[in-house]
Design a protein around this motif. Structure first.
Motif, PDB file in Angstrom:
ATOM      1  N   ARG A 129      54.472  -5.741  79.050  1.00 54.69           N
ATOM      2  CA  ARG A 129      53.481  -7.305  78.940  1.00 54.69           C
ATOM      3  C   ARG A 129      54.270  -7.678  80.067  1.00 54.69           C
ATOM      4  O   ARG A 129      55.978  -7.463  79.404  1.00 54.69           O
ATOM      5  CB  ARG A 129      53.299  -7.629  78.301  1.00 54.69           C
ATOM      6  N   THR A 164      53.055 -14.565  84.215  1.00 51.79           N
ATOM      7  CA  THR A 164      53.366 -14.576  82.854  1.00 51.79           C
ATOM      8  C   THR A 164      52.124 -14.309  81.961  1.00 51.79           C
ATOM      9  O   THR A 164      50.397 -14.525  82.744  1.00 51.79           O
ATOM     10  CB  THR A 164      54.375 -15.696  82.088  1.00 51.79           C
ATOM     11  N   GLY A 165      52.247 -12.832  80.939  1.00 52.19           N
ATOM     12  CA  GLY A 165      50.594 -13.108  80.355  1.00 52.19           C
ATOM     13  C   GLY A 165      50.327 -10.758  80.917  1.00 52.19           C
ATOM     14  O   GLY A 165      49.709 -10.314  80.097  1.00 52.19           O
TER      15      GLY A 165
END
Length: 458
Positions: A405, A412-413
């Motif tokens: 992740r 991000t994410g």
């Protein structure tokens, strides 16, 4: 000596702004706090000094915002639920907590009535009961519109959920844990006098000191510069305990700009965000009450930042804009003339075996990326990105070493998926579903170096 430049900046602001009393504090992780007061308190029993108390006005909102986020983290509320789910209000209950925190709910600025004319503010019960007499001056989420009323509502919402008063919850959950012993709801004996300084002479008239009643969660507090510089440092680099650092980071993410034509400041969740160039930002809040102005900020990022860097400037004039300029000037000076020491680089353990074949140069969408292992984590950056831009950082999913992740930086994410050949070497990756290969490939999989110039499909 850097203190000489600090002192000169403070004394110049006090003289230029004609501020009867000015109290300044600068704190940072690698130095002792720096404090300076200039002027006179106007209080014959308590001359001006480091323990002198000033009204901090709307800096109070940053405390209320942290209280809201504490309640969210404890499962007591959802930021995207309407106020009416938690508080019985006669109108405007459809405004979400997130919108109220970011001043994008459209509430009018003040409670119903001419409170700044009469200096009589409603108690919490009356303020909430009269919400149907207050206007929704803008549609929900239309744009930024500052509202004392909105933050006051949130303060009493949290108090109801916690089963106490706003002042009790504030003391229990923020002031006491952080050791902010000189920050109070009530006017203390050490209070300086706030003034309106005449525009055309050197006369100064004391302003009345009054209690804000139900509007207290928006602007009631008194404090010292030292306490407030500590608070500014907390907003920049929070230690766990009062609020999870990830939650403070969430509060610092810009939700809206405050001026659509001049993007010089933004608003997060209860916090003002002021970009300061080269990936630095000042995060905190300004404050104003009759006879007082305050600026309380911490500095995030930027070269020379020692971490835990906060500054507070508190003044006893209601019109001296120099107060709000000085806090940013001192934060800049701190990293310009007294930057953090540069730590020597030292060798560290190599990347774990499963990730060693990821390291190096990769290509995606025709652009080159560099994957590396630093500080114990897999990282990636665009090859020609500016040196100061933070890399993307990855964390493996539990029990899935080849699926990671992105926890910060670019994408991000999103997931990074590793694909290996029979020998276990990573030969292809997908990041946010985009293919990453060792060679520069077109979207059809062909190498750029192999393709003749021409029209696709021709």
């Amino acid at each position: 000596m850097p203190y000489t430049r600090y002192q000169r900046a403070v004394r110049k602001a006090q003289a230029d702004g004609r501020i009867p009393a000015l109290s300044v504090a600068l704190v940072r992780a690698d130095r002792e706090p720096w404090l300076l007061t200039v002027g006179e308190s106007g209080n014959p029993e308590h001359p001006l000094g480091p323990d002198s108390r000033f009204r901090i006005g709307s800096v109070t909102k940053s405390f209320t915002a942290v209280m809201v986020m504490q309640a969210r983290d404890d499962g007591l509320l959802d930021l995207d639920e309407p106020v009416a789910r938690y508080l019985d209000v006669p109108a405007h209950g459809d405004a979400t907590i997130r919108r109220l925190l970011s001043h994008t709910a459209g509430y009018q600025r003040e409670p119903y009535g001419d409170v700044w004319d009469t200096l009589i503010t409603p108690d919490a019960g009356r303020m909430l009961a009269e919400l149907d007499r207050a206007e929704r001056v803008l549609p929900n989420a239309r744009r930024f519109h500052y509202s004392n009323l909105g933050l006051a509502v949130l303060g009493h919402l949290v108090a109801k959920l916690r089963g106490g008063t706003w002042a009790e919850i504030l003391t229990e959950r923020i002031l006491a844990p952080l050791g902010l012993r000189h920050t109070t709801v009530e006017r203390p004996a050490e209070a300086v006098v706030g003034y309106l300084v005449d525009a055309y002479s050197d006369a100064a008239r004391p302003e009345p000191a009054f209690d804000l009643g139900g509007v207290a969660p928006a602007a009631q507090l008194w404090s010292t510069a030292a306490d407030m510089a500590t608070w500014g440092a907390f907003l920049a680099d929070p230690a766990p305990g009062v609020l999870d650092p990830a939650t403070v980071e969430e509060m610092r993410w810009p939700v809206t700009t405050t001026d659509e034509s001049l993007w010089a400041a933004g608003f997060g969740l209860g916090l003002i965000l002021c970009p300061d160039g080269k990936r630095a930002v000042h995060v905190g809040h300004d404050g104003a009450m009759p006879g007082f102005l305050a600026g309380v900020y911490g500095r995030r990022g930027g070269e020379g930042n020692p971490g835990g860097l906060g500054c507070a400037v508190l003044g006893s004039s209601g019109t001296a804009g120099e107060v709000n300029e000085l806090v940013h000037e001192l934060l800049r000076l701190a990293v310009e003339i007294d930057p953090a020491e540069i730590r020597p680089w030292r060798p560290a353990a190599p990347a774990p075996q499963p990730y060693r074949s990821v390291l190096g140069r990769w290509w995606s969408e025709g652009s080159e990326y560099i994957f590396g292992w630093h500080d114990g984590r897999l990282q990636a950056r665009v090859a020609d990105a500016p040196a100061g831009r933070p890399p993307a950082i990855f964390r493996p999913l539990p029990d899935q070493a080849d699926v990671l992740r992105t926890i910060s930086g670019r994408e991000t994410g999103e997931l990074l998926r590793l694909h290996r050949d029979d020998s276990g070497t990573v030969v292809r990756m997908h990041w946010a579903t985009y293919r990453f290969t060792r060679g520069q490939e077109a979207f059809d999989g062909g190498l750029a170096s192999d393709g003749p110039f021409g029209v696709p499909g021709g």
